[in-house]
Write an enzyme that holds these catalytic residues in place. Structure first.
Site, PDB file in Angstrom:
ATOM      1  N   GLU A 169       0.846  -1.198   0.000  1.00  0.00           N
ATOM      2  CA  GLU A 169       0.000   0.000   0.000  1.00  0.00           C
ATOM      3  C   GLU A 169       0.877   1.242   0.000  1.00  0.00           C
ATOM      4  O   GLU A 169       2.056   1.168   0.296  1.00  0.00           O
ATOM      5  CB  GLU A 169      -0.836   0.040   1.292  1.00  0.00           C
ATOM      6  CG  GLU A 169      -1.731  -1.146   1.464  1.00  0.00           C
ATOM      7  CD  GLU A 169      -2.335  -1.229   2.863  1.00  0.00           C
ATOM      8  OE1 GLU A 169      -2.046  -0.348   3.696  1.00  0.00           O
ATOM      9  OE2 GLU A 169      -3.090  -2.184   3.087  1.00  0.00           O
ATOM     10  N   LYS A 223      10.908   3.287   2.526  1.00  0.00           N
ATOM     11  CA  LYS A 223      10.944   4.745   2.442  1.00  0.00           C
ATOM     12  C   LYS A 223      11.470   5.148   1.073  1.00  0.00           C
ATOM     13  O   LYS A 223      12.480   4.615   0.607  1.00  0.00           O
ATOM     14  CB  LYS A 223      11.873   5.303   3.524  1.00  0.00           C
ATOM     15  CG  LYS A 223      11.356   5.025   4.926  1.00  0.00           C
ATOM     16  CD  LYS A 223      10.151   5.854   5.241  1.00  0.00           C
ATOM     17  CE  LYS A 223      10.414   6.642   6.482  1.00  0.00           C
ATOM     18  NZ  LYS A 223       9.497   7.589   6.906  1.00  0.00           N
ATOM     19  N   CYS A 227      30.296  24.797  24.819  1.00  0.00           N
ATOM     20  CA  CYS A 227      30.233  25.962  25.690  1.00  0.00           C
ATOM     21  C   CYS A 227      30.867  25.509  27.013  1.00  0.00           C
ATOM     22  O   CYS A 227      30.459  24.495  27.573  1.00  0.00           O
ATOM     23  CB  CYS A 227      28.783  26.380  25.910  1.00  0.00           C
ATOM     24  SG  CYS A 227      28.580  27.528  27.276  1.00  0.00           S
ATOM     25  N   ASP A 254       1.297  10.098   4.409  1.00  0.00           N
ATOM     26  CA  ASP A 254       2.037  10.920   5.361  1.00  0.00           C
ATOM     27  C   ASP A 254       1.069  11.805   6.141  1.00  0.00           C
ATOM     28  O   ASP A 254       0.852  12.964   5.815  1.00  0.00           O
ATOM     29  CB  ASP A 254       3.054  11.774   4.608  1.00  0.00           C
ATOM     30  CG  ASP A 254       4.137  12.292   5.531  1.00  0.00           C
ATOM     31  OD1 ASP A 254       4.177  11.861   6.702  1.00  0.00           O
ATOM     32  OD2 ASP A 254       4.931  13.130   5.092  1.00  0.00           O
ATOM     33  N   TYR A 260      -6.663   1.630   7.145  1.00  0.00           N
ATOM     34  CA  TYR A 260      -5.787   0.591   6.615  1.00  0.00           C
ATOM     35  C   TYR A 260      -5.612  -0.623   7.522  1.00  0.00           C
ATOM     36  O   TYR A 260      -4.888  -1.546   7.175  1.00  0.00           O
ATOM     37  CB  TYR A 260      -4.418   1.143   6.226  1.00  0.00           C
ATOM     38  CG  TYR A 260      -3.745   1.984   7.294  1.00  0.00           C
ATOM     39  CD1 TYR A 260      -3.421   1.452   8.525  1.00  0.00           C
ATOM     40  CD2 TYR A 260      -3.426   3.309   7.047  1.00  0.00           C
ATOM     41  CE1 TYR A 260      -2.812   2.218   9.489  1.00  0.00           C
ATOM     42  CE2 TYR A 260      -2.811   4.099   8.017  1.00  0.00           C
ATOM     43  CZ  TYR A 260      -2.510   3.543   9.229  1.00  0.00           C
ATOM     44  OH  TYR A 260      -1.899   4.294  10.193  1.00  0.00           O
ATOM     45  N   CYS A 299      24.796  27.714  31.322  1.00  0.00           N
ATOM     46  CA  CYS A 299      24.413  28.410  30.088  1.00  0.00           C
ATOM     47  C   CYS A 299      22.908  28.256  29.863  1.00  0.00           C
ATOM     48  O   CYS A 299      22.372  27.142  29.866  1.00  0.00           O
ATOM     49  CB  CYS A 299      25.178  27.800  28.920  1.00  0.00           C
ATOM     50  SG  CYS A 299      24.602  28.367  27.318  1.00  0.00           S
ATOM     51  N   CYS A 314      25.550  32.378  25.978  1.00  0.00           N
ATOM     52  CA  CYS A 314      25.898  32.952  27.285  1.00  0.00           C
ATOM     53  C   CYS A 314      27.219  33.716  27.286  1.00  0.00           C
ATOM     54  O   CYS A 314      27.579  34.337  28.284  1.00  0.00           O
ATOM     55  CB  CYS A 314      25.933  31.850  28.347  1.00  0.00           C
ATOM     56  SG  CYS A 314      27.360  30.772  28.203  1.00  0.00           S
ATOM     57  N   LYS A 350       2.214   4.573   1.735  1.00  0.00           N
ATOM     58  CA  LYS A 350       2.371   5.030   3.115  1.00  0.00           C
ATOM     59  C   LYS A 350       1.947   6.497   3.140  1.00  0.00           C
ATOM     60  O   LYS A 350       2.650   7.369   2.636  1.00  0.00           O
ATOM     61  CB  LYS A 350       3.822   4.865   3.559  1.00  0.00           C
ATOM     62  CG  LYS A 350       4.036   5.154   5.011  1.00  0.00           C
ATOM     63  CD  LYS A 350       5.373   4.570   5.449  1.00  0.00           C
ATOM     64  CE  LYS A 350       5.612   4.748   6.924  1.00  0.00           C
ATOM     65  NZ  LYS A 350       5.593   6.131   7.368  1.00  0.00           N
ATOM     66  N   CYS A 386      30.398  31.493  23.469  1.00  0.00           N
ATOM     67  CA  CYS A 386      29.097  30.851  23.300  1.00  0.00           C
ATOM     68  C   CYS A 386      28.061  31.889  22.863  1.00  0.00           C
ATOM     69  O   CYS A 386      27.914  32.926  23.521  1.00  0.00           O
ATOM     70  CB  CYS A 386      28.669  30.209  24.619  1.00  0.00           C
ATOM     71  SG  CYS A 386      26.960  29.645  24.598  1.00  0.00           S
TER      72      CYS A 386
END
Ligand code: IVH
Length: 691
Positions: free
Chosen positions: A113, A313, A425, A117, A225, A431, A410, A115, A407
């Site tokens: 079948e 897929k 960091c 989405d 299904y 942070c 921070c 698939k 960073c």
């Protein structure tokens, strides 16, 4: 002869349901919109004049409901498992080999079948009436979204049969067409509001609306299904199941192929890899299923997914665009991830404007620069990434990417371990970006599942300095929360309730939520099962840890370091102090049914269906949907039908409810009132008659 109002209402309902079905399921019409509206108006007038005629399955009641204030949780009678993926022809051949091996060379028929989405849902019909519609959720429990599912024209409110089974659960995918997504996005754009990247997210968001009238405005559709829990239905193959779904009024996707072998499966999958773009809805692959339910039962499931089904897929999609800039995102452990900001492009059904550049080594190896034309790849759920640059298109103005010295969240120094491709960091403990990441992860549905604690709210809490560690969540007060922007008293109380409820989730979920390096949901569950208490886990040596399932020396080191760090020790002490449960219960409450596969059929006197199924599992057994030679015994209640016949035919033992009670040690003959709790100590499990 004139009919009574009741007769006329019944006739109108029949007509409206018939035309609805033609329109939504068969995509054709026999009357004009005007004529259809006339029928609905007449029914509405009749029902207004005679309110007793209003029935929940009346077509006038699809959008009648008021907004709900919260989602009820629904426990699925049979878990809604997920599907393992394959990505190419060889994966499929390999799968086929393993299946044929397990089935000892029996011939196999695959049904293939599309698939779809969208969002997986379950629809439960009791005596033919739609009673509960739920999302998949975590597979065990989902959200009750009946109010919204009722508004979907192709969802039958009542099964199309005069002789409905006692229990019928249909499963399928709710989806939105590409055209509907475009329509909504155009409206959004004109209003200057954000647009939605893909139909799946918008579908999920729409199903989670509290007001069904809003849901009804966005057109959703259904493809059914598969079947879930059943009673009074005898189905032995997937093709029979699809046929039954069709006959009961559900839309079933017409693109289905019966394949006698895996090569035919591969051919069909290949054919759809390009043809799928012509469909009015998004698909992200194909699903191949073994047709015969006896074979399915024989194959069984892993904890996550059945062995009788695989998804294939479609290959990833690539596209070319410009890399406009690079941002550095700080994760929960302080790692800086370079993220490419792209000129937006559509890929695999979504709009892509960010792509991961992974780490410094990858950037150097691919020589990616700001201003480059880049090839971006995206496959299904996977985060898009930059495959390569297009050097022919360079102008000479491209800029080499440098990691920041400080960073971005921070300002602390950024450090790199020698030999590691990752920059950190140096202030990860404090942070804000890392703190936010840890709190969000803790609240995650798969971890401590704290309702209402999402990204925005976490940001606010951290910014207001109300929360620095996950233990601080448990010290929040109503007064703290109502000071936050856009936070009313009611949402504040809901959040506090959600946080309070999380205290009882148990050790596995706490461990998964702590952001211990290398410890995800699975490892956390294994550790909790192995050690049962936080104290036992914390005092385990590295060697002891390394011997556990799925751990190994590196992970053992990381776990041990965490629990012996000052921050780790303090956090655990704080969690203990605020009353978070740090122990894990035995999953199994007894062993009376260990290793037994049991099929329950008919109506039982003392157990509801979900109760008996839960009890069987708590006692170490497995409850199955259909009878086969592997069935240990059938527990037959009143009006048991075809499953009982099948058991007799195969010589599978049949137990009455009384015999079953004796087997598991329940005594109802003493005359005394039954105890309020199950004798097996399973909280909430009440194998006794309802009051
Ligand atoms: S059968 C054991 N059939 O794909 C699960 N699922 O990635 C049986 N899906 O959760 C599901 N189209 O939401 C099945 N034709 C189809 C499907 C389908 C889409 C979804 C479903 C499932 C997800 C797994």
């Amino acid at each position: 002869m004139t009919s009574s109002p009741a007769q006329r209402a019944a006739e109108l309902r029949r007509l409206i349901n018939y035309h609805n079905h033609l329109y939504y399921v068969e995509a054709r019409t026999e009357i004009s919109d005007y004529e259809y509206d006339q029928l609905v108006d007449e029914l509405k007038r009749l029902e207004q004049a005679h309110p007793t005629l209003i029935a929940p399955d009346s077509p006038t009641q699809r959008v009648g409901g008021k907004p709900i204030s919260d989602f009820r949780t629904v426990t699925h009678r049979i878990p809604m498992l997920s599907i393992d993926n394959t990505y190419n022809a060889n994966d499929l051949r390999e799968y086929d080999r393993s299946v044929r091996n397990l089935l000892g060379g029996e011939p196999i028929t695959y049904v293939v079948e599309l698939k779809i989405d969208g969002v997986a849902i379950s629809l439960t019909y009791e005596n033919g009436q739609l009673t509960v519609g739920a999302t998949r959720g975590d597979g065990e429990r989902g959200d009750d979204v009946t109010h919204n599912l009722r508004t979907i024209g192709s969802v039958p409110l009542r099964l199309h049969t005069d002789n409905p089974p006692a229990l019928f659960e249909a499963r399928g995918e709710v989806y939105m067409t590409k055209a509907e997504l475009d329509r909504i996005n155009t409206v959004q754009m004109k209003a200057g509001e954000k647009t939605y990247a893909n139909p799946r997210n918008l579908t999920a968001g729409t199903l989670k609306l509290l007001d069904p009238r809003l849901c009804a405005q966005r057109k959703l559709n259904l493809f059914a299904y598969s079947l879930g829990a059943l009673d009074g239905v005898d189905v032995n193959t997937h093709l029979e199941a699809l046929d039954l779904l069709r006959r009961f009024g559900f839309p079933v996707n017409p693109h289905i192929q019966v394949c006698p072998n895996i090569e035919a499966v591969i051919q069909y999958c290949d054919a759809w890899a390009t043809k799928r773009h012509e469909l009015p809805y998004e698909t992200d692959g194909m699903v191949l299923k073994i047709n015969d339910f006896g074979q399915r039962e024989h194959l069984g499931s892993t904890s996550k997914s059945p062995r009788w089904v695989r998804a294939y897929k479609f290959p990833a999609e690539q596209g070319k665009t410009k890399l406009l800039a690079v941002e550095f995102w700080v994760g929960k452990l302080g790692v800086l991830t370079p993220v490419a900001k792209l000129k937006p492009l559509r890929l695999a059904g979504t709009e892509v404007s960010n792509a991961s550049l992974h780490n410094a080594d990858q950037i150097a190896a691919k020589d990616i620069r700001v201003g480059d034309s880049v090839i971006v790849e995206k496959a299904g759920e996977i985060i898009p990434y930059v495959v390569r640059v297009v050097p022919e298109e360079r102008t000479g103005h491209e800029q080499v990417i440098h990691f920041p010295k400080h960073c971005p969240a921070c300002g602390a120094a950024v450090v790199r371990d020698s030999g590691s491709p990752f920059y950190f960091c140096s202030n990860a403990e404090n942070c804000n970006a890392a703190v936010e990441g840890r709190i969000e992860s803790y609240a995650d549905r798969d971890r401590m599942d704290i309702e209402g604690l999402g990204e925005q709210l976490v940001k606010q809490l951290v910014k207001a300095k109300l929360v620095k560690t996950v233990a601080d969540l448990y010290r929040l007060t109503l007064a703290d929360l109502v000071k936050l922007e856009r936070m009313g008293k009611k949402s504040a109380q809901n959040l506090l309730d959600g946080i309070e409820a999380s205290k009882d989730r148990g050790l596995a979920r706490v461990l998964a939520g702590l952001s211990i390096p290398d410890v995800g949901v699975t490892v956390a569950a294994d550790l909790a099962q192995e050690f049962k208490t936080i104290d036992a886990l914390m005092s385990a040596s590295k060697d002891r840890l390394a011997q556990c399932k799925g751990i190994g020396p590196e992970r053992a080191e990381s776990i041990s370091n965490y629990f012996h760090s000052t921050a780790g020790e303090k956090l655990i002490a704080d969690l203990k102090a605020v009353g978070v449960k740090l122990t894990e219960e035995e999953k199994v409450k007894g062993t009376q049914l260990a290793g037994k596969t049991i099929v329950v059929t008919g109506t039982l006197k003392n157990y509801k269906r979900h109760e008996i199924e839960g009890l069987i599992e708590e006692l170490g057994g497995k409850s199955a949907g259909s009878v086969s030679k592997k069935t240990s015994f059938v527990l037959a209640g009143e009006a048991a039908g075809s499953k009982l016949d099948k058991a007799k035919e195969l010589g599978v033992p049949v137990l009455t409810e009384e015999e079953f009670d004796r087997l598991i040690g329940v005594d109802r003959t003493s005359g005394a009132a039954p105890p309020a709790r199950s004798p097996f100590g399973g909280a909430g499990m009440l194998p006794f008659p309802d009051a």
